[in-house]
Design a protein around this motif. Structure first.
Motif, PDB file in Angstrom:
ATOM      1  N   ASP A 115       0.818  -1.218   0.000  1.00  0.00           N
ATOM      2  CA  ASP A 115       0.000   0.000   0.000  1.00  0.00           C
ATOM      3  C   ASP A 115       0.847   1.261   0.000  1.00  0.00           C
ATOM      4  O   ASP A 115       0.462   2.281  -0.566  1.00  0.00           O
ATOM      5  CB  ASP A 115      -0.919   0.009   1.232  1.00  0.00           C
ATOM      6  CG  ASP A 115      -1.963  -1.099   1.168  1.00  0.00           C
ATOM      7  OD1 ASP A 115      -2.622  -1.213   0.122  1.00  0.00           O
ATOM      8  OD2 ASP A 115      -2.106  -1.832   2.148  1.00  0.00           O
ATOM      9  N   GLY A 116       1.994   1.215   0.664  1.00  0.00           N
ATOM     10  CA  GLY A 116       2.832   2.414   0.725  1.00  0.00           C
ATOM     11  C   GLY A 116       4.100   2.154   1.512  1.00  0.00           C
ATOM     12  O   GLY A 116       4.392   1.027   1.921  1.00  0.00           O
ATOM     13  N   ILE A 117       4.845   3.202   1.725  1.00  0.00           N
ATOM     14  CA  ILE A 117       6.144   3.121   2.396  1.00  0.00           C
ATOM     15  C   ILE A 117       6.081   3.812   3.750  1.00  0.00           C
ATOM     16  O   ILE A 117       5.402   4.835   3.910  1.00  0.00           O
ATOM     17  CB  ILE A 117       7.240   3.778   1.525  1.00  0.00           C
ATOM     18  CG1 ILE A 117       7.419   2.966   0.229  1.00  0.00           C
ATOM     19  CG2 ILE A 117       8.571   3.879   2.269  1.00  0.00           C
ATOM     20  CD1 ILE A 117       8.353   3.618  -0.765  1.00  0.00           C
ATOM     21  N   GLY A 118       6.773   3.237   4.726  1.00  0.00           N
ATOM     22  CA  GLY A 118       6.893   3.842   6.043  1.00  0.00           C
ATOM     23  C   GLY A 118       8.358   3.940   6.427  1.00  0.00           C
ATOM     24  O   GLY A 118       9.244   3.502   5.678  1.00  0.00           O
ATOM     25  N   PHE A 134       6.973   3.067  13.840  1.00  0.00           N
ATOM     26  CA  PHE A 134       7.083   3.461  12.438  1.00  0.00           C
ATOM     27  C   PHE A 134       6.158   4.643  12.156  1.00  0.00           C
ATOM     28  O   PHE A 134       5.148   4.840  12.842  1.00  0.00           O
ATOM     29  CB  PHE A 134       6.691   2.298  11.517  1.00  0.00           C
ATOM     30  CG  PHE A 134       7.598   1.111  11.607  1.00  0.00           C
ATOM     31  CD1 PHE A 134       8.702   0.995  10.779  1.00  0.00           C
ATOM     32  CD2 PHE A 134       7.340   0.088  12.521  1.00  0.00           C
ATOM     33  CE1 PHE A 134       9.543  -0.108  10.856  1.00  0.00           C
ATOM     34  CE2 PHE A 134       8.172  -1.020  12.609  1.00  0.00           C
ATOM     35  CZ  PHE A 134       9.280  -1.112  11.777  1.00  0.00           C
ATOM     36  N   THR A 135       6.507   5.402  11.133  1.00  0.00           N
ATOM     37  CA  THR A 135       5.660   6.497  10.677  1.00  0.00           C
ATOM     38  C   THR A 135       5.394   6.330   9.183  1.00  0.00           C
ATOM     39  O   THR A 135       6.191   5.718   8.464  1.00  0.00           O
ATOM     40  CB  THR A 135       6.324   7.864  10.916  1.00  0.00           C
ATOM     41  OG1 THR A 135       7.567   7.926  10.190  1.00  0.00           O
ATOM     42  CG2 THR A 135       6.588   8.092  12.395  1.00  0.00           C
ATOM     43  N   THR A 136       4.277   6.854   8.738  1.00  0.00           N
ATOM     44  CA  THR A 136       3.960   6.865   7.310  1.00  0.00           C
ATOM     45  C   THR A 136       3.103   8.078   6.996  1.00  0.00           C
ATOM     46  O   THR A 136       2.221   8.445   7.783  1.00  0.00           O
ATOM     47  CB  THR A 136       3.229   5.580   6.875  1.00  0.00           C
ATOM     48  OG1 THR A 136       2.926   5.660   5.464  1.00  0.00           O
ATOM     49  CG2 THR A 136       1.939   5.383   7.647  1.00  0.00           C
ATOM     50  N   ASP A 137       3.356   8.690   5.857  1.00  0.00           N
ATOM     51  CA  ASP A 137       2.544   9.817   5.407  1.00  0.00           C
ATOM     52  C   ASP A 137       1.510   9.380   4.378  1.00  0.00           C
ATOM     53  O   ASP A 137       0.748  10.217   3.877  1.00  0.00           O
ATOM     54  CB  ASP A 137       3.439  10.904   4.787  1.00  0.00           C
ATOM     55  CG  ASP A 137       4.341  11.571   5.811  1.00  0.00           C
ATOM     56  OD1 ASP A 137       3.916  11.675   6.971  1.00  0.00           O
ATOM     57  OD2 ASP A 137       5.471  11.957   5.452  1.00  0.00           O
ATOM     58  N   ASP A 138       1.487   8.099   4.071  1.00  0.00           N
ATOM     59  CA  ASP A 138       0.630   7.590   3.007  1.00  0.00           C
ATOM     60  C   ASP A 138      -0.745   7.221   3.563  1.00  0.00           C
ATOM     61  O   ASP A 138      -0.867   6.289   4.370  1.00  0.00           O
ATOM     62  CB  ASP A 138       1.274   6.370   2.356  1.00  0.00           C
ATOM     63  CG  ASP A 138       0.675   6.059   0.994  1.00  0.00           C
ATOM     64  OD1 ASP A 138      -0.551   6.238   0.834  1.00  0.00           O
ATOM     65  OD2 ASP A 138       1.424   5.640   0.097  1.00  0.00           O
ATOM     66  N   GLY A 167      -3.434   7.156  12.292  1.00  0.00           N
ATOM     67  CA  GLY A 167      -2.743   5.990  11.742  1.00  0.00           C
ATOM     68  C   GLY A 167      -1.405   6.307  11.117  1.00  0.00           C
ATOM     69  O   GLY A 167      -0.781   5.424  10.523  1.00  0.00           O
ATOM     70  N   HIS A 168      -0.933   7.526  11.245  1.00  0.00           N
ATOM     71  CA  HIS A 168       0.338   7.907  10.632  1.00  0.00           C
ATOM     72  C   HIS A 168       1.547   7.535  11.491  1.00  0.00           C
ATOM     73  O   HIS A 168       2.684   7.633  11.035  1.00  0.00           O
ATOM     74  CB  HIS A 168       0.357   9.411  10.339  1.00  0.00           C
ATOM     75  CG  HIS A 168      -0.536   9.793   9.201  1.00  0.00           C
ATOM     76  ND1 HIS A 168      -1.843  10.196   9.393  1.00  0.00           N
ATOM     77  CD2 HIS A 168      -0.341   9.810   7.864  1.00  0.00           C
ATOM     78  CE1 HIS A 168      -2.397  10.460   8.225  1.00  0.00           C
ATOM     79  NE2 HIS A 168      -1.506  10.229   7.280  1.00  0.00           N
ATOM     80  N   ARG A 169       1.289   7.080  12.707  1.00  0.00           N
ATOM     81  CA  ARG A 169       2.359   6.641  13.587  1.00  0.00           C
ATOM     82  C   ARG A 169       1.851   5.421  14.355  1.00  0.00           C
ATOM     83  O   ARG A 169       0.779   5.460  14.938  1.00  0.00           O
ATOM     84  CB  ARG A 169       2.757   7.748  14.571  1.00  0.00           C
ATOM     85  CG  ARG A 169       3.895   7.389  15.520  1.00  0.00           C
ATOM     86  CD  ARG A 169       4.238   8.593  16.396  1.00  0.00           C
ATOM     87  NE  ARG A 169       5.298   8.304  17.342  1.00  0.00           N
ATOM     88  CZ  ARG A 169       5.109   7.743  18.543  1.00  0.00           C
ATOM     89  NH1 ARG A 169       3.874   7.423  18.937  1.00  0.00           N
ATOM     90  NH2 ARG A 169       6.133   7.501  19.346  1.00  0.00           N
ATOM     91  N   LEU A 195       4.896  -1.395   3.490  1.00  0.00           N
ATOM     92  CA  LEU A 195       3.751  -1.593   4.378  1.00  0.00           C
ATOM     93  C   LEU A 195       2.529  -2.072   3.590  1.00  0.00           C
ATOM     94  O   LEU A 195       2.227  -1.547   2.515  1.00  0.00           O
ATOM     95  CB  LEU A 195       3.394  -0.291   5.104  1.00  0.00           C
ATOM     96  CG  LEU A 195       4.471   0.315   6.012  1.00  0.00           C
ATOM     97  CD1 LEU A 195       3.999   1.659   6.553  1.00  0.00           C
ATOM     98  CD2 LEU A 195       4.824  -0.627   7.156  1.00  0.00           C
ATOM     99  N   GLU A 196       1.847  -3.066   4.148  1.00  0.00           N
ATOM    100  CA  GLU A 196       0.586  -3.529   3.571  1.00  0.00           C
ATOM    101  C   GLU A 196      -0.453  -3.638   4.678  1.00  0.00           C
ATOM    102  O   GLU A 196      -0.248  -4.347   5.667  1.00  0.00           O
ATOM    103  CB  GLU A 196       0.745  -4.897   2.896  1.00  0.00           C
ATOM    104  CG  GLU A 196      -0.564  -5.406   2.297  1.00  0.00           C
ATOM    105  CD  GLU A 196      -0.502  -6.852   1.836  1.00  0.00           C
ATOM    106  OE1 GLU A 196      -1.585  -7.500   1.815  1.00  0.00           O
ATOM    107  OE2 GLU A 196       0.591  -7.333   1.504  1.00  0.00           O
TER     108      GLU A 196
END
Length: 233
Positions: A115-118, A134-138, A167-169, A195-196
């Protein structure tokens, strides 16, 4: 019966339980060579065939050539854009072959579609585990993260111990065996990961979105019978 087993085994589903480690080397723009470690070779290679699917750091790839100590897989432009595989020459990667009929499902259903990168924020060792944040901006990842839900990090099935409302962290507690048997041990603050989100969350979201306005889908309607009727179970 043999035909049915063949079709089911090609569903390209994984469990998130890593079978071994390998080393990744890009070949041109659309191929990756994966060299299996000595331990992984005995697990990954004996039954591997051309056309099989292997999750490489959580990314479902198709095997096009089998080598003495590894294999070569193709990588689509979307895979290159959405994952970290194409930018990691010489990196250690997690490996898992696709789930076969009759195999145990020890983790959760992992599709291999990232789904995206973290990014790793920090990893703290405790008496019983490694607490990794972990963090993600996606938003394609963040929307499916809930406490006690499932997440695949570099293809590893993990439970979300805690996350912020957006859900970004999020934080996962990794047992020592998983930490030592996967490439989580090599991550440092700022390291990117694939990340999935949990496929269950995606199905539920779709059911809620498509429910007729005259018959909104409430929790009392989201039953096992409803999921069976709509092809989930």
């Amino acid at each position: 019966m043999a035909v049915a087993q063949l079709n089911l085994s090609k569903n390209q589903v994984f469990t998130g339980l890593i079978q071994g480690l390998g080393t990744l080397q890009p070949i041109g723009a659309d191929k990756l060579q994966i060299t299996c470690s000595a331990a992984a070779s005995g697990v990954i290679l004996p039954e591997l065939a051309i056309g099989d699917s292997v999750a490489v750091d959580g990314v479902c790839l198709t095997v096009v050539e089998i080598l003495t100590q590894g294999f070569i897989a193709v990588m689509s432009p979307e895979t290159s854009d959405r994952t970290i595989l194409g930018r990691r020459s010489g990196a250690c990667v997690n490996l898992e072959t696709s789930l076969r009929v009759g195999s145990k499902l020890g983790g959760h259903f992992v599709t291999g579609h990232i789904d995206g990168i973290g990014y790793l924020q920090d990893a703290i060792q405790t008496a019983t585990s490694w607490e990794m944040t972990f963090t993600t901006d996606d938003p394609r990842v963040a929307r499916y993260l809930i406490p006690k839900g499932s997440i695949a990090v570099n293809g590893i099935s993990l439970t979300v111990a805690d996350c912020d409302p957006s859900g970004h962290r999020f934080m996962v507690a990794v047992i020592p065996h998983t930490y030592g048997a996967t490439n989580l041990q090599y991550l440092r603050p700022g390291s990117p990961v694939n990340l999935e989100g949990d496929i269950l969350g995606k199905y539920v979201e779709k059911f809620l979105r498509l429910a007729p306005e005259s018959q909104p889908l409430t929790t009392d309607r989201l039953t096992s019978a409803f999921l069976v009727e709509h092809g989930y179970l």
